[in-house]
Design a protein around this motif. Structure first.
Motif, PDB file in Angstrom:
ATOM      1  N   SER A  39      -0.384  -0.733  -4.149  1.00 16.21           N
ATOM      2  CA  SER A  39      -0.043   0.566  -3.590  1.00 16.21           C
ATOM      3  C   SER A  39      -1.034   0.940  -2.501  1.00 16.21           C
ATOM      4  O   SER A  39      -2.250   0.856  -2.705  1.00 16.21           O
ATOM      5  N   THR A  40      -0.525   1.363  -1.350  1.00 14.44           N
ATOM      6  CA  THR A  40      -1.411   1.898  -0.332  1.00 14.44           C
ATOM      7  C   THR A  40      -1.860   3.312  -0.682  1.00 14.44           C
ATOM      8  O   THR A  40      -2.890   3.782  -0.207  1.00 14.44           O
ATOM      9  N   ALA A  41      -1.070   3.993  -1.517  1.00 16.20           N
ATOM     10  CA  ALA A  41      -1.426   5.339  -1.943  1.00 16.20           C
ATOM     11  C   ALA A  41      -2.583   5.324  -2.932  1.00 16.20           C
ATOM     12  O   ALA A  41      -3.432   6.216  -2.918  1.00 16.20           O
ATOM     13  N   LEU A  42      -2.617   4.312  -3.809  1.00 18.61           N
ATOM     14  CA  LEU A  42      -3.671   4.199  -4.821  1.00 18.61           C
ATOM     15  C   LEU A  42      -4.011   2.720  -4.994  1.00 18.61           C
ATOM     16  O   LEU A  42      -3.561   2.072  -5.931  1.00 18.61           O
TER      17      LEU A  42
ATOM     18  N   GLY B  93      -9.549  12.541  -9.766  1.00 18.32           N
ATOM     19  CA  GLY B  93      -9.236  12.003  -8.444  1.00 18.32           C
ATOM     20  C   GLY B  93      -7.950  12.587  -7.895  1.00 18.32           C
ATOM     21  O   GLY B  93      -6.918  12.577  -8.575  1.00 18.32           O
ATOM     22  N   GLU B  94      -8.006  13.103  -6.671  1.00 15.98           N
ATOM     23  CA  GLU B  94      -6.843  13.755  -6.087  1.00 15.98           C
ATOM     24  C   GLU B  94      -5.670  12.802  -5.915  1.00 15.98           C
ATOM     25  O   GLU B  94      -4.516  13.165  -6.148  1.00 15.98           O
ATOM     26  N   ARG B  95      -5.957  11.570  -5.486  1.00 19.96           N
ATOM     27  CA  ARG B  95      -4.858  10.628  -5.258  1.00 19.96           C
ATOM     28  C   ARG B  95      -4.139  10.297  -6.555  1.00 19.96           C
ATOM     29  O   ARG B  95      -2.907  10.343  -6.621  1.00 19.96           O
ATOM     30  N   SER B  96      -4.899   9.943  -7.583  1.00 16.08           N
ATOM     31  CA  SER B  96      -4.262   9.573  -8.847  1.00 16.08           C
ATOM     32  C   SER B  96      -3.553  10.769  -9.477  1.00 16.08           C
ATOM     33  O   SER B  96      -2.455  10.624 -10.041  1.00 16.08           O
ATOM     34  N   GLN B  97      -4.134  11.964  -9.372  1.00 18.15           N
ATOM     35  CA  GLN B  97      -3.470  13.154  -9.918  1.00 18.15           C
ATOM     36  C   GLN B  97      -2.138  13.399  -9.235  1.00 18.15           C
ATOM     37  O   GLN B  97      -1.151  13.757  -9.877  1.00 18.15           O
ATOM     38  N   SER B  98      -2.083  13.178  -7.923  1.00 15.17           N
ATOM     39  CA  SER B  98      -0.855  13.447  -7.177  1.00 15.17           C
ATOM     40  C   SER B  98       0.254  12.474  -7.511  1.00 15.17           C
ATOM     41  O   SER B  98       1.425  12.744  -7.239  1.00 15.17           O
ATOM     42  N   LEU B  99      -0.089  11.328  -8.108  1.00 16.61           N
ATOM     43  CA  LEU B  99       0.904  10.300  -8.400  1.00 16.61           C
ATOM     44  C   LEU B  99       1.396  10.320  -9.841  1.00 16.61           C
ATOM     45  O   LEU B  99       2.276   9.531 -10.203  1.00 16.61           O
ATOM     46  N   VAL B 100       0.836  11.193 -10.672  1.00 21.47           N
ATOM     47  CA  VAL B 100       1.288  11.276 -12.062  1.00 21.47           C
ATOM     48  C   VAL B 100       2.746  11.728 -12.096  1.00 21.47           C
ATOM     49  O   VAL B 100       3.107  12.759 -11.512  1.00 21.47           O
ATOM     50  N   VAL B 101       3.589  10.969 -12.762  1.00 18.97           N
ATOM     51  CA  VAL B 101       4.993  11.342 -12.896  1.00 18.97           C
ATOM     52  C   VAL B 101       5.090  12.529 -13.850  1.00 18.97           C
ATOM     53  O   VAL B 101       4.636  12.436 -14.993  1.00 18.97           O
ATOM     54  N   PRO B 102       5.662  13.645 -13.414  1.00 19.42           N
ATOM     55  CA  PRO B 102       5.738  14.825 -14.288  1.00 19.42           C
ATOM     56  C   PRO B 102       6.428  14.512 -15.612  1.00 19.42           C
ATOM     57  O   PRO B 102       7.484  13.886 -15.649  1.00 19.42           O
ATOM     58  N   GLY B 103       5.804  14.938 -16.698  1.00 24.74           N
ATOM     59  CA  GLY B 103       6.371  14.734 -18.029  1.00 24.74           C
ATOM     60  C   GLY B 103       6.167  13.357 -18.619  1.00 24.74           C
ATOM     61  O   GLY B 103       6.589  13.102 -19.756  1.00 24.74           O
ATOM     62  N   SER B 104       5.515  12.459 -17.883  1.00 23.58           N
ATOM     63  CA  SER B 104       5.367  11.084 -18.384  1.00 23.58           C
ATOM     64  C   SER B 104       4.202  10.918 -19.344  1.00 23.58           C
ATOM     65  O   SER B 104       4.157   9.951 -20.108  1.00 23.58           O
ATOM     66  N   ALA B 105       3.233  11.829 -19.308  1.00 29.18           N
ATOM     67  CA  ALA B 105       2.101  11.753 -20.234  1.00 29.18           C
ATOM     68  C   ALA B 105       2.555  12.254 -21.594  1.00 29.18           C
ATOM     69  O   ALA B 105       2.986  13.405 -21.730  1.00 29.18           O
TER      70      ALA B 105
ATOM     71  N   GLU C  75       0.451   7.494 -23.360  1.00 28.05           N
ATOM     72  CA  GLU C  75       0.766   6.775 -22.128  1.00 28.05           C
ATOM     73  C   GLU C  75       1.014   7.763 -20.995  1.00 28.05           C
ATOM     74  O   GLU C  75       1.248   8.955 -21.224  1.00 28.05           O
ATOM     75  N   VAL C  76       0.959   7.236 -19.776  1.00 27.10           N
ATOM     76  CA  VAL C  76       1.241   8.026 -18.582  1.00 27.10           C
ATOM     77  C   VAL C  76       1.783   7.079 -17.520  1.00 27.10           C
ATOM     78  O   VAL C  76       1.484   5.877 -17.521  1.00 27.10           O
ATOM     79  N   GLU C  77       2.581   7.620 -16.607  1.00 27.12           N
ATOM     80  CA  GLU C  77       3.138   6.826 -15.507  1.00 27.12           C
ATOM     81  C   GLU C  77       2.626   7.351 -14.173  1.00 27.12           C
ATOM     82  O   GLU C  77       2.509   8.565 -13.970  1.00 27.12           O
ATOM     83  N   LEU C  78       2.352   6.407 -13.261  1.00 27.59           N
ATOM     84  CA  LEU C  78       1.936   6.736 -11.902  1.00 27.59           C
ATOM     85  C   LEU C  78       2.983   6.208 -10.931  1.00 27.59           C
ATOM     86  O   LEU C  78       3.333   5.024 -10.965  1.00 27.59           O
ATOM     87  N   ALA C  79       3.489   7.095 -10.079  1.00 28.20           N
ATOM     88  CA  ALA C  79       4.484   6.704  -9.072  1.00 28.20           C
ATOM     89  C   ALA C  79       3.743   6.194  -7.842  1.00 28.20           C
ATOM     90  O   ALA C  79       3.396   6.963  -6.941  1.00 28.20           O
ATOM     91  N   LEU C  80       3.501   4.910  -7.792  1.00 28.82           N
ATOM     92  CA  LEU C  80       2.641   4.342  -6.762  1.00 28.82           C
ATOM     93  C   LEU C  80       3.236   4.417  -5.369  1.00 28.82           C
ATOM     94  O   LEU C  80       2.530   4.279  -4.376  1.00 28.82           O
ATOM     95  N   ASP C  81       4.550   4.607  -5.272  1.00 24.60           N
ATOM     96  CA  ASP C  81       5.192   4.655  -3.953  1.00 24.60           C
ATOM     97  C   ASP C  81       5.478   6.086  -3.500  1.00 24.60           C
ATOM     98  O   ASP C  81       6.164   6.295  -2.507  1.00 24.60           O
ATOM     99  N   ARG C  82       4.938   7.082  -4.209  1.00 27.66           N
ATOM    100  CA  ARG C  82       5.335   8.456  -3.924  1.00 27.66           C
ATOM    101  C   ARG C  82       4.689   8.999  -2.649  1.00 27.66           C
ATOM    102  O   ARG C  82       5.303   9.754  -1.909  1.00 27.66           O
ATOM    103  N   ALA C  83       3.451   8.668  -2.374  1.00 32.74           N
ATOM    104  CA  ALA C  83       2.711   9.297  -1.290  1.00 32.74           C
ATOM    105  C   ALA C  83       3.330   8.954   0.062  1.00 32.74           C
ATOM    106  O   ALA C  83       3.780   7.833   0.302  1.00 32.74           O
ATOM    107  N   TRP C  84       3.330   9.925   0.956  1.00 33.00           N
ATOM    108  CA  TRP C  84       3.833   9.723   2.307  1.00 33.00           C
ATOM    109  C   TRP C  84       2.891   8.817   3.085  1.00 33.00           C
ATOM    110  O   TRP C  84       1.682   8.998   3.080  1.00 33.00           O
ATOM    111  N   ARG C  85       3.406   7.829   3.761  1.00 36.96           N
ATOM    112  CA  ARG C  85       2.585   6.847   4.475  1.00 36.96           C
ATOM    113  C   ARG C  85       2.780   6.933   5.990  1.00 36.96           C
ATOM    114  O   ARG C  85       2.537   5.979   6.696  1.00 36.96           O
ATOM    115  N   GLY C  86       3.253   8.053   6.460  1.00 34.09           N
ATOM    116  CA  GLY C  86       3.488   8.185   7.891  1.00 34.09           C
ATOM    117  C   GLY C  86       4.946   7.943   8.225  1.00 34.09           C
ATOM    118  O   GLY C  86       5.745   7.548   7.372  1.00 34.09           O
TER     119      GLY C  86
END
Length: 311
Positions: free
Chosen positions: A143-146, A240-252, A278-289
């Motif tokens: 992931s370029t986001a994380l 961490g701001e990046r990892s927090q922003s990628l947490v899938v809501p309700g997945s924890a 468990e928790v899920e991170l949406a690694l492709d969520r962040a905007w990359r330009g």
């Protein structure tokens, strides 16, 4: 214009797809030794629990003869395919003759192990806080986001839970010094509730009080198998701001394998008296330009529009 956008979506769907979130878990497998892992019912349940996650950290592994990991890998090879998982075990950790291991199971196609260390429990103000020092790992992610994430598992001693949870703040500072990382996931059986950590004491615990740390599982949860208990012992905390922003809501959450696998309470307790968290991170969520379609795709869209008679 609307029909053109619809055509573009139809043509792009099979090319892009949605990336599967990265699922990370921790499980107190309750005195998991070779004899317990050799039981068919227990081994099958553990294999199904591990196979849910891209990275799973088992705690309370008592593996003096080195039997647990090979047995579980064999079960995983037969269910999800040979070589799907790799493992990393800590040295035996604990005071006196009672020793436990942290054991990571991870999919190398989804997470690359880059480095690890056992936390040196020698803080000048808080020496020897941990009975089982965290076995800290650094994973590279696709992931370029994380691109990297640090995992810090903890199996806290019930009577010292408050002090051990607080001292995870010191582990965080050590991670930042060693790797320059701020994206850290703390997870495991913290014994963080009921009689072990009073509600009035949370404000004194730095991991709970300080801004970088976000607790993904609340104090009103339950990670225990027995119907007669309701305690949020097992937790997931992210920094961490990046990892927090990628947490899938309700997945924890705590994974209730009793219900999911159709087990009786007695059958579930043969596996553990804890549920995994468990928790899920949406690694492709962040905007990359801004995304610019390649010329070949523009040509494909033009040909499709001509065939359908679109302007």
């Amino acid at each position: 214009m609307g029909r053109t956008l619809l055509l573009a979506a139809l043509l792009l769907a099979p090319l892009l797809g949605g990336a599967t979130p990265l699922r990370i878990g921790a499980f107190n497998a309750q005195r998991l030794g070779g004899g317990k892992a050799a039981r068919d019912d227990v081994r099958e349940a553990l294999g199904r629990i591990i196979a849910r996650c891209d990275i799973m950290v088992l705690q309370e592994v008592l593996d003096a003869k080195g039997q647990v990991v090979p047995l579980l890998l064999k079960a995983l090879d037969s269910t999800v395919g040979p070589g799907t998982y790799q493992t990393l075990s800590s040295p035996p950790l604990g005071r006196g003759s009672y020793q436990e291991r942290y054991v990571y199971f991870y999919r190398p196609g989804r997470a690359q192990l880059r480095d690890w260390f056992v936390y040196e429990d020698a803080h000048p103000e808080r020496p020897d806080v941990f009975a089982r020092e965290p076995f800290v790992t650094l994973f590279g992610l696709p992931s370029t986001a994380l691109p990297e994430l640090v995992l810090v598992p903890l199996h806290a001693v019930p009577g010292a839970a408050e002090a051990e949870i607080d001292a995870l703040h010191d582990v965080y500072e050590r991670v930042r010094e060693r790797w320059g990382q701020q994206d850290v996931l703390f997870l495991g059986d913290f014994n963080a509730g009921c009689s072990y950590v009073a509600a009035s004491r949370w404000g004194q615990i730095r991991l709970r009080r300080d801004p970088p740390f976000h607790w993904l599982l609340g104090d009103d949860g339950d990670s225990t198998v027995r119907a007669s208990t309701r305690c949020p012992y097992d937790r997931v905390v992210v920094a961490g701001e990046r990892s927090q922003s990628l947490v899938v809501p309700g997945s924890a959450r705590a994974f209730n394998f009793t219900a999911r696998f159709g087990l009786t309470e007695e059958q579930a307790l043969a596996v553990s008296d804890h549920y995994p968290v468990e928790v899920e991170l949406a690694l492709d969520r962040a905007w990359r330009g801004p995304w610019h379609p390649p010329p070949a795709l523009l040509l494909l869209l033009g040909l499709g529009g001509a065939l359908l008679g679109l302007p």
